[in-house]
Motif scaffolding. Sequence first.
Motif, PDB file in Angstrom:
ATOM      1  N   LEU A 141      36.653  47.318  18.908  1.00 40.95           N
ATOM      2  CA  LEU A 141      35.402  46.561  18.987  1.00 40.95           C
ATOM      3  C   LEU A 141      34.747  46.721  20.348  1.00 40.95           C
ATOM      4  O   LEU A 141      33.522  46.813  20.455  1.00 40.95           O
ATOM      5  CB  LEU A 141      35.647  45.078  18.690  1.00 40.95           C
ATOM      6  CG  LEU A 141      36.071  44.731  17.264  1.00 40.95           C
ATOM      7  CD1 LEU A 141      36.308  43.238  17.135  1.00 40.95           C
ATOM      8  CD2 LEU A 141      35.049  45.199  16.260  1.00 40.95           C
ATOM      9  N   ALA A 142      35.556  46.762  21.405  1.00 45.16           N
ATOM     10  CA  ALA A 142      35.010  46.929  22.762  1.00 45.16           C
ATOM     11  C   ALA A 142      34.302  48.276  22.895  1.00 45.16           C
ATOM     12  O   ALA A 142      33.206  48.360  23.465  1.00 45.16           O
ATOM     13  CB  ALA A 142      36.120  46.803  23.800  1.00 45.16           C
ATOM     14  N   ALA A 143      34.920  49.329  22.357  1.00 42.94           N
ATOM     15  CA  ALA A 143      34.302  50.658  22.420  1.00 42.94           C
ATOM     16  C   ALA A 143      33.005  50.687  21.618  1.00 42.94           C
ATOM     17  O   ALA A 143      31.997  51.253  22.063  1.00 42.94           O
ATOM     18  CB  ALA A 143      35.278  51.709  21.906  1.00 42.94           C
ATOM     19  N   LEU A 144      33.023  50.071  20.445  1.00 44.80           N
ATOM     20  CA  LEU A 144      31.824  50.016  19.603  1.00 44.80           C
ATOM     21  C   LEU A 144      30.713  49.240  20.306  1.00 44.80           C
ATOM     22  O   LEU A 144      29.558  49.680  20.344  1.00 44.80           O
ATOM     23  CB  LEU A 144      32.155  49.375  18.261  1.00 44.80           C
ATOM     24  CG  LEU A 144      31.026  49.256  17.246  1.00 44.80           C
ATOM     25  CD1 LEU A 144      30.444  50.608  16.905  1.00 44.80           C
ATOM     26  CD2 LEU A 144      31.528  48.564  15.998  1.00 44.80           C
ATOM     27  N   PHE A 145      31.062  48.108  20.883  1.00 43.50           N
ATOM     28  CA  PHE A 145      30.076  47.282  21.576  1.00 43.50           C
ATOM     29  C   PHE A 145      29.483  48.025  22.769  1.00 43.50           C
ATOM     30  O   PHE A 145      28.271  47.999  22.996  1.00 43.50           O
ATOM     31  CB  PHE A 145      30.717  45.969  22.027  1.00 43.50           C
ATOM     32  CG  PHE A 145      29.736  44.969  22.559  1.00 43.50           C
ATOM     33  CD1 PHE A 145      28.866  44.323  21.703  1.00 43.50           C
ATOM     34  CD2 PHE A 145      29.677  44.683  23.903  1.00 43.50           C
ATOM     35  CE1 PHE A 145      27.943  43.405  22.175  1.00 43.50           C
ATOM     36  CE2 PHE A 145      28.767  43.768  24.387  1.00 43.50           C
ATOM     37  CZ  PHE A 145      27.900  43.127  23.527  1.00 43.50           C
ATOM     38  N   GLU A 146      30.335  48.725  23.496  1.00 45.38           N
ATOM     39  CA  GLU A 146      29.876  49.488  24.653  1.00 45.38           C
ATOM     40  C   GLU A 146      28.920  50.602  24.227  1.00 45.38           C
ATOM     41  O   GLU A 146      27.888  50.826  24.863  1.00 45.38           O
ATOM     42  CB  GLU A 146      31.086  50.081  25.378  1.00 45.38           C
ATOM     43  CG  GLU A 146      30.768  50.617  26.747  1.00 45.38           C
ATOM     44  CD  GLU A 146      32.028  51.081  27.457  1.00 45.38           C
ATOM     45  OE1 GLU A 146      32.101  52.285  27.774  1.00 45.38           O
ATOM     46  OE2 GLU A 146      32.932  50.261  27.683  1.00 45.38           O
ATOM     47  N   SER A 147      29.238  51.287  23.142  1.00 42.85           N
ATOM     48  CA  SER A 147      28.361  52.368  22.674  1.00 42.85           C
ATOM     49  C   SER A 147      27.013  51.821  22.209  1.00 42.85           C
ATOM     50  O   SER A 147      25.976  52.450  22.412  1.00 42.85           O
ATOM     51  CB  SER A 147      29.035  53.196  21.581  1.00 42.85           C
ATOM     52  OG  SER A 147      28.823  52.653  20.313  1.00 42.85           O
ATOM     53  N   ILE A 148      27.031  50.639  21.605  1.00 38.94           N
ATOM     54  CA  ILE A 148      25.772  50.023  21.165  1.00 38.94           C
ATOM     55  C   ILE A 148      24.921  49.632  22.374  1.00 38.94           C
ATOM     56  O   ILE A 148      23.713  49.834  22.381  1.00 38.94           O
ATOM     57  CB  ILE A 148      26.057  48.820  20.252  1.00 38.94           C
ATOM     58  CG1 ILE A 148      26.475  49.341  18.893  1.00 38.94           C
ATOM     59  CG2 ILE A 148      24.853  47.897  20.139  1.00 38.94           C
ATOM     60  CD1 ILE A 148      27.058  48.327  17.983  1.00 38.94           C
ATOM     61  N   GLN A 149      25.563  49.105  23.403  1.00 36.89           N
ATOM     62  CA  GLN A 149      24.811  48.745  24.605  1.00 36.89           C
ATOM     63  C   GLN A 149      24.227  49.992  25.271  1.00 36.89           C
ATOM     64  O   GLN A 149      23.110  49.964  25.750  1.00 36.89           O
ATOM     65  CB  GLN A 149      25.695  47.970  25.568  1.00 36.89           C
ATOM     66  CG  GLN A 149      25.949  46.556  25.094  1.00 36.89           C
ATOM     67  CD  GLN A 149      26.727  45.741  26.094  1.00 36.89           C
ATOM     68  OE1 GLN A 149      27.709  46.206  26.648  1.00 36.89           O
ATOM     69  NE2 GLN A 149      26.283  44.521  26.309  1.00 36.89           N
ATOM     70  N   LYS A 150      24.978  51.095  25.276  1.00 42.25           N
ATOM     71  CA  LYS A 150      24.462  52.345  25.843  1.00 42.25           C
ATOM     72  C   LYS A 150      23.277  52.846  25.029  1.00 42.25           C
ATOM     73  O   LYS A 150      22.279  53.292  25.585  1.00 42.25           O
ATOM     74  CB  LYS A 150      25.556  53.411  25.876  1.00 42.25           C
ATOM     75  CG  LYS A 150      26.561  53.229  26.967  1.00 42.25           C
ATOM     76  CD  LYS A 150      27.593  54.335  26.919  1.00 42.25           C
ATOM     77  CE  LYS A 150      28.696  54.095  27.919  1.00 42.25           C
ATOM     78  NZ  LYS A 150      29.795  55.053  27.788  1.00 42.25           N
ATOM     79  N   ASP A 151      23.406  52.791  23.693  1.00 44.29           N
ATOM     80  CA  ASP A 151      22.322  53.235  22.815  1.00 44.29           C
ATOM     81  C   ASP A 151      21.067  52.419  23.040  1.00 44.29           C
ATOM     82  O   ASP A 151      19.963  52.953  23.111  1.00 44.29           O
ATOM     83  CB  ASP A 151      22.724  53.136  21.342  1.00 44.29           C
ATOM     84  CG  ASP A 151      23.767  54.161  20.947  1.00 44.29           C
ATOM     85  OD1 ASP A 151      24.038  55.084  21.739  1.00 44.29           O
ATOM     86  OD2 ASP A 151      24.322  54.021  19.835  1.00 44.29           O
ATOM     87  N   SER A 152      21.217  51.103  23.157  1.00 40.03           N
ATOM     88  CA  SER A 152      20.042  50.249  23.312  1.00 40.03           C
ATOM     89  C   SER A 152      19.427  50.403  24.698  1.00 40.03           C
ATOM     90  O   SER A 152      18.227  50.234  24.871  1.00 40.03           O
ATOM     91  CB  SER A 152      20.381  48.783  23.038  1.00 40.03           C
ATOM     92  OG  SER A 152      21.285  48.298  23.996  1.00 40.03           O
ATOM     93  N   ALA A 153      20.244  50.737  25.683  1.00 39.13           N
ATOM     94  CA  ALA A 153      19.715  50.930  27.032  1.00 39.13           C
ATOM     95  C   ALA A 153      18.973  52.259  27.152  1.00 39.13           C
ATOM     96  O   ALA A 153      17.964  52.357  27.850  1.00 39.13           O
ATOM     97  CB  ALA A 153      20.838  50.879  28.055  1.00 39.13           C
ATOM     98  N   SER A 154      19.459  53.293  26.445  1.00 34.59           N
ATOM     99  CA  SER A 154      18.846  54.612  26.574  1.00 34.59           C
ATOM    100  C   SER A 154      17.649  54.814  25.658  1.00 34.59           C
ATOM    101  O   SER A 154      16.736  55.553  25.982  1.00 34.59           O
ATOM    102  CB  SER A 154      19.891  55.699  26.299  1.00 34.59           C
ATOM    103  OG  SER A 154      20.317  55.633  24.956  1.00 34.59           O
ATOM    104  N   ALA A 155      17.655  54.145  24.506  1.00 39.83           N
ATOM    105  CA  ALA A 155      16.554  54.329  23.553  1.00 39.83           C
ATOM    106  C   ALA A 155      15.557  53.190  23.680  1.00 39.83           C
ATOM    107  O   ALA A 155      15.941  52.054  23.871  1.00 39.83           O
ATOM    108  CB  ALA A 155      17.105  54.375  22.135  1.00 39.83           C
ATOM    109  N   PRO A 156      14.272  53.495  23.559  1.00 39.58           N
ATOM    110  CA  PRO A 156      13.297  52.408  23.567  1.00 39.58           C
ATOM    111  C   PRO A 156      13.498  51.532  22.341  1.00 39.58           C
ATOM    112  O   PRO A 156      13.898  52.017  21.282  1.00 39.58           O
ATOM    113  CB  PRO A 156      11.943  53.123  23.528  1.00 39.58           C
ATOM    114  CG  PRO A 156      12.241  54.504  23.059  1.00 39.58           C
ATOM    115  CD  PRO A 156      13.666  54.796  23.402  1.00 39.58           C
TER     116      PRO A 156
END
Length: 164
Positions: A141-156
Amino acid sequence: MGPFKHTVDDGLDVRKAAFECMYSLLESCLGQLDICEFLNHVEDGLKDHYDIRMLTFIMLARLATLCPVPVLQRVDRLIEPLRATCTAKVKAGSVKQEFEKQDELKRSAMRAVAALLTIPEVGKSPIMADFSSQIRSNPELAALFESIQKDSASAPSTDSMELS
């Protein structure tokens, strides 16, 4: 069908259309909505069929942005279905599609959790704090959450709903 059980949900298409309408109402006439009543239906949608839960996770993330105060008032009741989705396990004998559907559900639920965590004061909720620590302590879950935060930070931010 022989030894197999097959459940038919005759109301699924109607409920799916209703949740799509709810999303349209959220986008087009938020001021005329009774948010408390709207959240009652969102809460129900979090426990429904796969397609409806996917729509509801998108709506919940949007609601966290548009009207955080009413969402914050209900966050304790919204977390349990999110937790259930994120911690659900697929049966060992399931087909690949079931694993993929569960992964999509988890990812979408995590996006909703990430949106809820952007609400100021949400950390004061003991249930949310407990769920946050559960996410951090579970490597998957931590890895998934981290990837989602990266996606939301990089994509408008795109607030449109994909209905495919």
